[in-house]
Design a protein around this motif. Sequence first.
Motif, short mmCIF file in Angstrom:
data_model
loop_
_atom_site.label_atom_id
_atom_site.label_comp_id
_atom_site.label_asym_id
_atom_site.label_seq_id
_atom_site.Cartn_x
_atom_site.Cartn_y
_atom_site.Cartn_z
N GLU A 121 0.81 -1.21 0.00
CA GLU A 121 0.00 0.00 0.00
C GLU A 121 0.85 1.27 0.00
O GLU A 121 1.79 1.37 -0.76
N ILE A 122 0.54 2.22 0.87
CA ILE A 122 1.20 3.53 0.80
C ILE A 122 2.70 3.40 1.03
O ILE A 122 3.51 4.11 0.44
N TYR A 123 3.11 2.45 1.86
CA TYR A 123 4.53 2.28 2.15
C TYR A 123 5.28 1.78 0.92
O TYR A 123 6.39 2.20 0.64
N PHE A 124 4.62 0.88 0.19
CA PHE A 124 5.22 0.43 -1.07
C PHE A 124 5.35 1.62 -2.03
O PHE A 124 6.41 1.82 -2.63
N ALA A 125 4.30 2.40 -2.13
CA ALA A 125 4.33 3.56 -3.03
C ALA A 125 5.47 4.50 -2.66
O ALA A 125 6.20 5.00 -3.53
N MET A 126 5.65 4.72 -1.34
CA MET A 126 6.71 5.64 -0.89
C MET A 126 8.10 5.06 -1.17
O MET A 126 9.01 5.78 -1.56
N LEU A 127 8.24 3.74 -0.97
CA LEU A 127 9.54 3.11 -1.24
C LEU A 127 9.90 3.25 -2.73
O LEU A 127 11.03 3.59 -3.08
N THR A 128 8.92 2.99 -3.60
CA THR A 128 9.21 3.10 -5.03
C THR A 128 9.52 4.54 -5.40
O THR A 128 10.42 4.80 -6.21
N LEU A 129 8.79 5.47 -4.79
CA LEU A 129 9.07 6.88 -5.05
C LEU A 129 10.49 7.22 -4.62
O LEU A 129 11.24 7.90 -5.34
N GLY A 130 10.87 6.75 -3.45
CA GLY A 130 12.21 7.01 -2.93
C GLY A 130 13.30 6.45 -3.84
O GLY A 130 14.25 7.16 -4.19
N PHE A 131 13.15 5.20 -4.25
CA PHE A 131 14.15 4.62 -5.14
C PHE A 131 14.17 5.35 -6.49
O PHE A 131 15.23 5.57 -7.08
N GLY A 132 12.97 5.73 -6.96
CA GLY A 132 12.89 6.47 -8.22
C GLY A 132 13.68 7.77 -8.14
O GLY A 132 14.41 8.14 -9.07
N MET A 133 13.57 8.46 -6.99
CA MET A 133 14.30 9.72 -6.83
C MET A 133 15.80 9.49 -6.76
O MET A 133 16.59 10.27 -7.27
N MET A 134 16.19 8.38 -6.13
CA MET A 134 17.62 8.06 -6.07
C MET A 134 18.17 7.84 -7.47
O MET A 134 19.23 8.35 -7.83
N VAL A 135 17.44 7.06 -8.28
CA VAL A 135 17.90 6.80 -9.64
C VAL A 135 17.98 8.12 -10.41
O VAL A 135 18.95 8.38 -11.13
N PHE A 136 16.98 8.98 -10.23
CA PHE A 136 16.99 10.27 -10.92
C PHE A 136 18.23 11.07 -10.53
O PHE A 136 18.92 11.65 -11.39
N THR A 137 18.53 11.10 -9.24
CA THR A 137 19.67 11.88 -8.77
C THR A 137 20.98 11.36 -9.37
O THR A 137 21.82 12.14 -9.82
N VAL A 138 21.12 10.05 -9.39
CA VAL A 138 22.33 9.47 -9.97
C VAL A 138 22.46 9.88 -11.44
O VAL A 138 23.50 10.37 -11.89
N VAL A 139 21.35 9.72 -12.19
CA VAL A 139 21.38 10.06 -13.62
C VAL A 139 21.68 11.55 -13.82
O VAL A 139 22.44 11.95 -14.71
N HIS A 140 21.11 12.36 -12.96
CA HIS A 140 21.23 13.81 -13.10
C HIS A 140 22.62 14.31 -12.72
O HIS A 140 23.14 15.26 -13.30
N GLN A 141 23.26 13.67 -11.73
CA GLN A 141 24.52 14.18 -11.20
C GLN A 141 25.77 13.55 -11.82
O GLN A 141 26.84 14.14 -11.80
N TRP A 142 25.63 12.34 -12.34
CA TRP A 142 26.81 11.64 -12.84
C TRP A 142 27.11 12.10 -14.26
O TRP A 142 26.97 11.36 -15.21
N ARG A 143 27.57 13.35 -14.36
CA ARG A 143 27.71 14.00 -15.66
C ARG A 143 28.60 13.22 -16.62
O ARG A 143 28.30 13.09 -17.81
N SER A 144 29.74 12.70 -16.11
CA SER A 144 30.69 12.05 -17.00
C SER A 144 30.08 10.83 -17.71
O SER A 144 30.45 10.51 -18.83
N LEU A 145 29.15 10.18 -17.05
CA LEU A 145 28.55 8.99 -17.67
C LEU A 145 27.27 9.32 -18.42
O LEU A 145 27.06 8.90 -19.55
N THR A 146 26.41 10.11 -17.79
CA THR A 146 25.05 10.29 -18.32
C THR A 146 24.83 11.64 -18.98
O THR A 146 23.75 11.90 -19.51
N GLY A 147 25.82 12.51 -18.94
CA GLY A 147 25.64 13.83 -19.53
C GLY A 147 24.80 14.76 -18.66
O GLY A 147 24.41 15.84 -19.11
N GLY A 148 24.51 14.35 -17.44
CA GLY A 148 23.76 15.21 -16.51
C GLY A 148 22.46 15.69 -17.10
O GLY A 148 21.75 14.94 -17.76
#
Lengths: 314, 252
Positions: free
Chosen positions: A104-131
């Motif tokens: 339920e809501i906890y699952f939704a929050m966990l997926t949201l949290g992991f989604g944000m982590m992946v976004f941050t990695v993609v956004h910040q790792w300029r050398s690999l992903t172009g930021g």
Amino acid sequence: MRKALAALLLVSLFVFPFFSEMFVLLFATEILIFSIFALSFNLLFGCTGLLSFGHAAFFGIGGYTAVLLAYHTHMGFIPILLLSAVAAFFSACIIGFFCVRRDEIYFAMLTLGFGMMVFTVVHQWRSLTGGSDGLSGFSLPELSLLFAKVSISPPKTFYFLTLFFFLATLLFLKRLLDSPFGLIIRSIRENPERSAFIGVNVSFYRWVSFVIAGTLAGVAGVLFVFYDRMASPSMVHWTMSARPVLMSILGGARSFLGPVIGAVVFYILEYIVTQFTENWMIFLGCILVPIVIFFPDGILGSLEKWIAKRRGRK
Amino acid sequence: MTPILKVEKLTKCFGDFCAVKNVSLEVMKEEIVALIGPNGAGKTTFYNVLTGRYKATSGRVIFCGKDITNLSPHRIVRLGLSRSFQITNIFLENTVLENLLAPILIREGLGLAFLKKLHKCEKQIQEAHRILELIGLSDKADVPASLLAYGDKRAVEIGIVLAAKPKMVLLDEPTAGMTPVETDKMISLIKKLFEETKITFLITEHDMKVVFSIAKRIFVLHQGELLAQGTPEEIRANPKVREAYLGGSVDA
């Protein structure tokens, strides 16, 4: 009647590219890609009863892997697609392992949290992903069919490639839902607690469903980056995760083709509304609210119920 | 005779409040016994600890010679200890047949058979139909469970338990909320099941008529503690039990 309608739709999906304008062809391709994405999401949501707010993570991981492989190697389309699906598969294994511990809501929050982590990695790792610029300017891989190498660059070719994956996804999911596994995840959706008391390892089955959904989303991501000719962080942003949620609810999460209808309606509405205003989200909201309040089964779900009712009356 | 279920000094506390206190009891193979007690005596909590829904505070549960204390519910079911619920707890949107088919498929390890079609699992479907016959719902196989009458839903509840092919079954107030006619039907169903399957039954119930007509042996739980155990006659005559029930209803 139903079969005739399905056959007609299928034939028109194959025939219309030969008569349509370029714009319509591209538009249809994008809808098909997002249909795959929404269908994969709905395996979790409509079929297993888990609302994920981080599904774009796998869409993005598939897409970025494909672009990186196209950038740095000379692999063909099929190996790139397979490796990207494998990347999405493994990340779904890891992320899913943690998310299915709660529901339920906890699952939704966990997926949201992991989604944000992946976004941050993609956004910040300029050398690999172009930021924030993302990755573009790569050459499209070639598709090797039995004897020939085909360029996937012409829109018509790419449309048929996408159509192939769309139909394969439909067949695969249909088969999956008609199998014993399909019954077990439906049972979990209906009543997770009782499922445990008939001997089902609930979190394991949720995990399997999560991994299948994530892998399929990865495939959709691969198609999307080659369609769009770039991978950008917007692919993994939480607003991208919201799209399949909206599409499934719009079309009907309990109907097999609901997410597809949702994707079609979403894109057509967006196209019409953005001709008049930049703020199309307001209009989307105005349509979504009454649907959720008055037709909680979505467009297709309500239609199916209405037809069943009329048939019952006759 | 060997005990199939052995409970040793089981205690379950929620903070300072102990719903089950130091309960020890044994149930023999192929026995049909009842666990009774006034409302709030801790019967349902006792079940919840036995079946892994709650973790025990202390004590042990031995089932078929194996320590099952604090195992997760699905493991306990797989070992052959299955339960029903007091509040009907079935798969409402699924058909009656599907309700029974799911436990059978899981038991046979077919849960991950992605490529097999459900309607081709003929052996399992036949088995589900046999259970439907047993619980008297053969004509309702393809009806969504949500459309059934209350008594029939309770029967599906029992059917789901049987479909897991348990060695022992815990029934939690199987006749709760039933009309007298439905209650009689349920009693004869349980008797029939016991005779045909020889499964061990432990039944909680507060309808004394049901208890005395089914159980060969009775445990009495009062304020979380085991107050008495014995044959129905011994229990009827036991002054402590009479006191716990404030006289009256034990004679019913």
